[in-house]
Every structure is written in structure tokens, then in C-alpha cells.
Design a protein around this motif. Structure first.
Motif, PDB file in Angstrom:
ATOM      1  N   LEU A  17       0.768  -1.067   0.156  1.00 55.25           N
ATOM      2  CA  LEU A  17       0.118   0.131  -0.021  1.00 55.25           C
ATOM      3  C   LEU A  17       0.915   1.193   0.055  1.00 55.25           C
ATOM      4  O   LEU A  17       1.989   1.238   0.650  1.00 55.25           O
ATOM      5  N   ILE A  18       0.408   2.095  -0.653  1.00 58.44           N
ATOM      6  CA  ILE A  18       1.158   3.438  -0.650  1.00 58.44           C
ATOM      7  C   ILE A  18       0.129   4.479   0.195  1.00 58.44           C
ATOM      8  O   ILE A  18      -0.855   4.713   0.260  1.00 58.44           O
ATOM      9  N   GLY A  19       0.969   5.131   1.168  1.00 55.04           N
ATOM     10  CA  GLY A  19       0.346   6.276   1.827  1.00 55.04           C
ATOM     11  C   GLY A  19       1.123   7.399   2.382  1.00 55.04           C
ATOM     12  O   GLY A  19       2.391   7.191   1.929  1.00 55.04           O
ATOM     13  N   ASP A  54      -3.369  18.661  -0.416  1.00 50.72           N
ATOM     14  CA  ASP A  54      -4.384  19.069  -1.325  1.00 50.72           C
ATOM     15  C   ASP A  54      -4.168  18.373  -2.623  1.00 50.72           C
ATOM     16  O   ASP A  54      -4.943  17.902  -3.311  1.00 50.72           O
ATOM     17  N   PRO A  55      -2.975  18.538  -3.196  1.00 47.81           N
ATOM     18  CA  PRO A  55      -2.578  17.889  -4.379  1.00 47.81           C
ATOM     19  C   PRO A  55      -3.047  16.239  -4.454  1.00 47.81           C
ATOM     20  O   PRO A  55      -3.353  15.971  -5.270  1.00 47.81           O
ATOM     21  N   ILE A  56      -2.787  15.592  -3.444  1.00 50.78           N
ATOM     22  CA  ILE A  56      -3.202  14.220  -3.358  1.00 50.78           C
ATOM     23  C   ILE A  56      -4.490  13.977  -3.273  1.00 50.78           C
ATOM     24  O   ILE A  56      -5.002  13.060  -3.919  1.00 50.78           O
ATOM     25  N   TRP A  57      -5.412  14.565  -2.554  1.00 56.22           N
ATOM     26  CA  TRP A  57      -6.579  14.617  -2.322  1.00 56.22           C
ATOM     27  C   TRP A  57      -7.702  15.277  -3.132  1.00 56.22           C
ATOM     28  O   TRP A  57      -8.777  15.113  -3.436  1.00 56.22           O
ATOM     29  N   LYS A  58      -6.907  16.275  -3.774  1.00 58.33           N
ATOM     30  CA  LYS A  58      -7.658  17.235  -4.557  1.00 58.33           C
ATOM     31  C   LYS A  58      -7.186  17.651  -5.989  1.00 58.33           C
ATOM     32  O   LYS A  58      -7.890  18.290  -6.784  1.00 58.33           O
ATOM     33  N   GLY A  59      -5.952  17.126  -6.187  1.00 59.11           N
ATOM     34  CA  GLY A  59      -5.555  17.494  -7.360  1.00 59.11           C
ATOM     35  C   GLY A  59      -4.558  18.607  -7.823  1.00 59.11           C
ATOM     36  O   GLY A  59      -4.157  18.885  -8.656  1.00 59.11           O
ATOM     37  N   ASP A  60      -4.704  19.583  -6.831  1.00 57.70           N
ATOM     38  CA  ASP A  60      -4.199  20.746  -6.895  1.00 57.70           C
ATOM     39  C   ASP A  60      -3.797  21.540  -5.697  1.00 57.70           C
ATOM     40  O   ASP A  60      -4.369  20.872  -4.478  1.00 57.70           O
ATOM     41  N   LEU A  84      -1.612  12.429  -9.267  1.00 58.17           N
ATOM     42  CA  LEU A  84      -1.732  12.871  -8.159  1.00 58.17           C
ATOM     43  C   LEU A  84      -3.047  12.370  -7.037  1.00 58.17           C
ATOM     44  O   LEU A  84      -2.882  12.001  -6.004  1.00 58.17           O
ATOM     45  N   LEU A  85      -4.245  12.305  -7.928  1.00 60.25           N
ATOM     46  CA  LEU A  85      -5.212  12.322  -7.099  1.00 60.25           C
ATOM     47  C   LEU A  85      -5.345  10.743  -6.872  1.00 60.25           C
ATOM     48  O   LEU A  85      -5.171   9.648  -7.412  1.00 60.25           O
ATOM     49  N   GLY A  86      -5.525  10.687  -5.486  1.00 60.93           N
ATOM     50  CA  GLY A  86      -5.547   9.345  -4.862  1.00 60.93           C
ATOM     51  C   GLY A  86      -4.200   8.544  -4.772  1.00 60.93           C
ATOM     52  O   GLY A  86      -4.292   7.233  -4.680  1.00 60.93           O
TER      53      GLY A  86
END
Length: 88
Positions: A17-19, A54-60, A84-86
Motif C-alpha cells: 500500500l502507498i500512504g 491538497d494535491p493528493i486528495w484534490k489534485g491541486d 496525484l489524485l488518490g
């Protein structure tokens, strides 16, 4: 990017898993009754924590960072945003 390579080449076999673990300090407004102080505390947390989250969960990046930093803040391409998303 590393996430894409891992998912394509190794994850199925390794079942990994990646976290991400972010660390952020809560910022208290100097005076809770003053709007400017509350906004400054919020902005400080966004610059510290949301810069990475935010970049990981919102893309920006957070909007406040884009407004304050303008062209000094790198922009993600559409492909980078998709990757980036997810990714965590």
C-alpha cells in the motif's frame, strides 16, 4: 512517477500500500474575535499542511496558495493532477 511505477510493476506481486503521513501544527488566531486573525491562522495551516495534502486528495494546491504565490507556485499539468489524485 513513483506511484505509477509501483502500481504498474510491483504492487500486484508485493501487495503493498502507498500512504502518506503529514504532520501539521494547529494555528490559533491571536484574537479569536478578529476575522483577520482567524483567516491568518487558517492560511498558515493551509500553507503548512494543505500544501502537501491538497494535491493528493484534490489534485491541486490550495486556492489561497495560488492566489498569494501566483506564478511562483508551479502548476500541475492535467496528467500530473490525474496521477496525484488518490496517490496515497
Amino acid at each position: 512517477n513513483a506511484v505509477k511505477i509501483y502500481r504498474q510493476e510491483f504492487q500486484q506481486e508485493q501487495q503493498g500500500l502507498i500512504g502518506i503521513s503529514n504532520n501539521g501544527d494547529y494555528r490559533f488566531p491571536e484574537n479569536v474575535t478578529r476575522t483577520a486573525d482567524r483567516e491568518a491562522a487558517q492560511r498558515a495551516m493551509e500553507f503548512q499542511l494543505a500544501w502537501f495534502a491538497d494535491p493528493i486528495w484534490k489534485g491541486d494546491y490550495p486556492q489561497v496558495m495560488k492566489e498569494r504565490l501566483g506564478a511562483r507556485l508551479p502548476q500541475f499539468t492535467e496528467e500530473e493532477q490525474k496521477d496525484l489524485l488518490g496517490s496515497s
